[in-house]
Design a protein around this motif. Structure first.
Motif, short mmCIF file in Angstrom:
data_model
loop_
_atom_site.label_atom_id
_atom_site.label_comp_id
_atom_site.label_asym_id
_atom_site.label_seq_id
_atom_site.Cartn_x
_atom_site.Cartn_y
_atom_site.Cartn_z
N GLY A 146 38.81 44.10 45.58
CA GLY A 146 37.39 43.79 45.71
C GLY A 146 37.14 42.30 45.84
N LEU A 147 35.97 41.86 45.38
CA LEU A 147 35.59 40.44 45.49
C LEU A 147 36.64 39.49 44.91
N ILE A 148 37.07 39.77 43.68
CA ILE A 148 37.95 38.82 43.00
C ILE A 148 39.35 38.84 43.62
N VAL A 200 40.53 45.45 38.72
CA VAL A 200 39.66 46.64 38.75
C VAL A 200 38.59 46.49 37.67
N PRO A 201 37.56 47.35 37.67
CA PRO A 201 36.57 47.27 36.59
C PRO A 201 37.24 47.42 35.22
N VAL A 238 41.68 40.10 35.44
CA VAL A 238 40.58 39.17 35.69
C VAL A 238 39.30 39.70 35.04
N SER A 291 36.07 40.82 32.84
CA SER A 291 35.01 40.02 32.23
C SER A 291 34.96 40.15 30.72
N PRO A 328 38.43 34.46 35.50
CA PRO A 328 37.80 33.39 36.28
C PRO A 328 36.28 33.47 36.12
N ALA A 376 33.75 32.86 37.84
CA ALA A 376 33.21 32.66 39.18
C ALA A 376 33.00 34.01 39.81
N GLY A 377 31.95 34.14 40.56
CA GLY A 377 31.70 35.41 41.23
C GLY A 377 30.46 35.33 42.08
N SER A 426 30.43 42.75 46.39
CA SER A 426 31.70 43.33 45.98
C SER A 426 32.42 43.92 47.19
N GLY A 427 33.65 44.33 46.97
CA GLY A 427 34.44 44.93 48.04
C GLY A 427 35.37 43.94 48.72
N1 LIG Z 1 32.14 40.03 40.38
C1 LIG Z 1 32.20 39.01 39.56
O1 LIG Z 1 31.30 38.17 39.57
C2 LIG Z 1 33.38 38.89 38.63
C3 LIG Z 1 33.71 37.63 38.15
C4 LIG Z 1 34.82 37.50 37.30
C5 LIG Z 1 35.54 38.63 36.91
N2 LIG Z 1 35.16 39.85 37.39
C6 LIG Z 1 35.95 41.02 36.95
O2 LIG Z 1 36.87 41.29 37.99
C7 LIG Z 1 37.15 42.68 38.09
C8 LIG Z 1 36.92 43.11 39.53
O3 LIG Z 1 35.61 42.82 39.90
P1 LIG Z 1 35.17 42.64 41.43
O4 LIG Z 1 33.91 41.89 41.42
O5 LIG Z 1 36.30 42.18 42.25
O6 LIG Z 1 34.84 44.17 41.76
P2 LIG Z 1 34.78 44.93 43.15
O7 LIG Z 1 33.88 46.10 42.93
O8 LIG Z 1 34.50 44.02 44.29
O9 LIG Z 1 36.28 45.45 43.29
C9 LIG Z 1 36.87 46.33 42.37
C10 LIG Z 1 37.94 47.11 43.08
O10 LIG Z 1 38.61 47.96 42.16
C11 LIG Z 1 38.75 49.26 42.75
N3 LIG Z 1 38.89 50.25 41.68
C12 LIG Z 1 37.97 50.71 40.84
N4 LIG Z 1 38.51 51.58 39.99
C13 LIG Z 1 39.83 51.64 40.32
C14 LIG Z 1 40.93 52.37 39.83
N5 LIG Z 1 40.78 53.21 38.81
N6 LIG Z 1 42.14 52.21 40.42
C15 LIG Z 1 42.31 51.37 41.44
N7 LIG Z 1 41.29 50.65 41.96
C16 LIG Z 1 40.08 50.81 41.40
C17 LIG Z 1 37.50 49.42 43.58
O11 LIG Z 1 37.63 50.42 44.53
C18 LIG Z 1 37.39 48.01 44.18
O12 LIG Z 1 38.20 47.90 45.32
C19 LIG Z 1 36.27 43.35 37.06
O13 LIG Z 1 37.03 43.65 35.93
C20 LIG Z 1 35.22 42.32 36.73
O14 LIG Z 1 34.77 42.46 35.40
C21 LIG Z 1 34.13 40.00 38.25
#
Ligand SMILES: NC(=O)c1ccc[n+]([C@@H]2O[C@H](COP(=O)([O-])OP(=O)(O)OC[C@H]3O[C@@H](n4cnc5c(N)ncnc54)[C@H](O)[C@@H]3O)[C@@H](O)[C@H]2O)c1
Ligand SMILES: O=C(O)C(=O)C[C@]1(C(=O)O)C=C[C@@H](O)C=C1
Length: 305
Positions: free
Chosen positions: A14-16, A73-74, A98, A100, A124, A126-127, A131-132
């Motif tokens: 995803g995003l991160i 992942v979440p 990574v 939260s 991190p 930052a965000g 997403s995706g």
């Molecule tokens: N978005 C932010 O601002 C941010 C910042 C810092 C940390 N984070 C943390 O980073 C992590 C990812 O967040 P993101 O923003 O990249 O999310 P995102 O939704 O962009 O990406 C998450 C990815 O995980 C996949 N996924 C979900 N459940 C899964 C599973 N059971 N098995 C395999 N893949 C699975 C999803 O399909 C997706 O591709 C989270 O734990 C979040 O708390 C997010």
């Protein structure tokens, strides 16, 4: 830039993870980067846009021979992903995340990590609200903090992970688990909850039409709507797993809100003025410390003004 890891595996694209991949390539800090995402659609998108050197069809294939495995992942999915990959981790490898929230991730992940493999938590700060796999960009972590939560991990593995994040542009700071979850409740989790409720209230208020909300939104409300557009799965998991700290901060927030409500009702202008003066100093402190890179120059005022 010298390589810190030969092979890095990113689980959850995803995003991160996508931002990490582009930042890894920019820095040349790793050899091969493998990636895995649960859905075929995400894997197809990753292959189409060149995200990861090799997109794998299973998490097991992605982590084999990896020196660093990052769970992206979440928070609620970290335990299940670890169960799948744990028997296939390379001896001497580091697993990181990574997420939260840290206490719940450590509890879900660490007991499953085999002997000879390290787990070092990272977050991190930052965000974006997007997403995706297509939402990532190489500069996301530049000059942002990456909180490192070793919680007993080996010094060597921790330092190596710090060098990796520094190469991605971040500044690293170590933190204790409980403190991490409390700090993040204050600076990130509760602000998101407030944004969600503020936008929900605007949506509920039948005397104000949707058209008016869209048309007259000035910067303040627009900022709330940006944050309130963040991924629902990610934020559901944050509140379910950081219950104690978010409830504590929410309790304090509610008390302050009641105090301001009373000041408005009783016409206590001094109370309101003093409160707003105190909070303005905090904002100015953030700008002075260079922590808001998007603040316009006219916002760079002296904290003492
Ligand atoms: N978005 C932010 O601002 C941010 C910042 C810092 C940390 N984070 C943390 O980073 C992590 C990812 O967040 P993101 O923003 O990249 O999310 P995102 O939704 O962009 O990406 C998450 C990815 O995980 C996949 N996924 C979900 N459940 C899964 C599973 N059971 N098995 C395999 N893949 C699975 C999803 O399909 C997706 O591709 C989270 O734990 C979040 O708390 C997010
Ligand atoms: O900038 C944003 O959109 C973010 O919400 C990023 C943000 C934050 O609250 O600062 C969100 C969640 C994280 O765990 C870390 C960073």
């Amino acid at each position: 830039m010298t390589k810190v890891y030969d092979r890095v595996a990113l689980i959850g694209l995803g995003l991160i993870a996508s931002s990490m991949f582009w930042a890894i390539k920019r820095a040349g800090v790793a050899g091969e980067v493998t990636g895995f995402a649960r859905s075929q659609e995400t894997r197809d998108t990753a292959r189409r846009i060149g995200l990861c050197d090799r997109v794998c069809d299973s998490a097991i294939e992605a982590v084999e021979e990896a020196d660093l495995v990052v769970l992206c992942v979440p928070v609620g999915a970290m335990g299940a992903v670890t169960a799948e990959i744990a028997p296939h981790l390379k001896q001497g490898a580091t697993v990181s995340d990574v997420g939260s929230v840290k206490r719940s991730v450590i509890e879900a992940v660490r007991p499953q990590i085999p002997e000879g493999v390290n787990f070092v938590g990272a977050h991190p700060m930052a965000g974006t609200e997007h997403s995706g796999p297509e939402s990532g960009f190489a500069t996301l972590f530049d000059n942002r903090w990456c909180l490192i939560v070793p919680d007993g991990a080996s010094e060597e593995a921790t330092e190596r992970l710090e060098r990796f994040w520094q190469a991605l542009g971040a500044n690293c700071e170590r933190m204790e688990v409980e403190h991490h979850d409390l700090v993040c409740a204050v600076v990130s989790h509760i602000p998101h909850l407030i944004a969600y409720t503020m936008v929900g209230v605007a949506d509920d208020l039948s005397r104000v039409s949707d058209q008016e909300v869209i048309k007259y939104s000035a910067a303040g409300f627009r900022d709330f709507t940006r944050i309130a557009a963040s991924d629902p799965t990610m934020w559901r998991d944050v509140f379910l797993t950081n219950k104690e700290a978010t409830l504590e901060i929410l309790g304090r927030f509610t008390e302050e809100l009641f105090a301001l409500q009373r000041a408005i009702r009783t016409g206590d202008g001094d109370e309101l003025f003093d409160y707003f003066t105190r909070t303005r100093a905090i904002r100015r402190g953030i700008i002075e410390a260079g922590q808001d890179t998007e603040a316009p120059d006219f916002g760079r005022v002296k904290a003492t003004e």
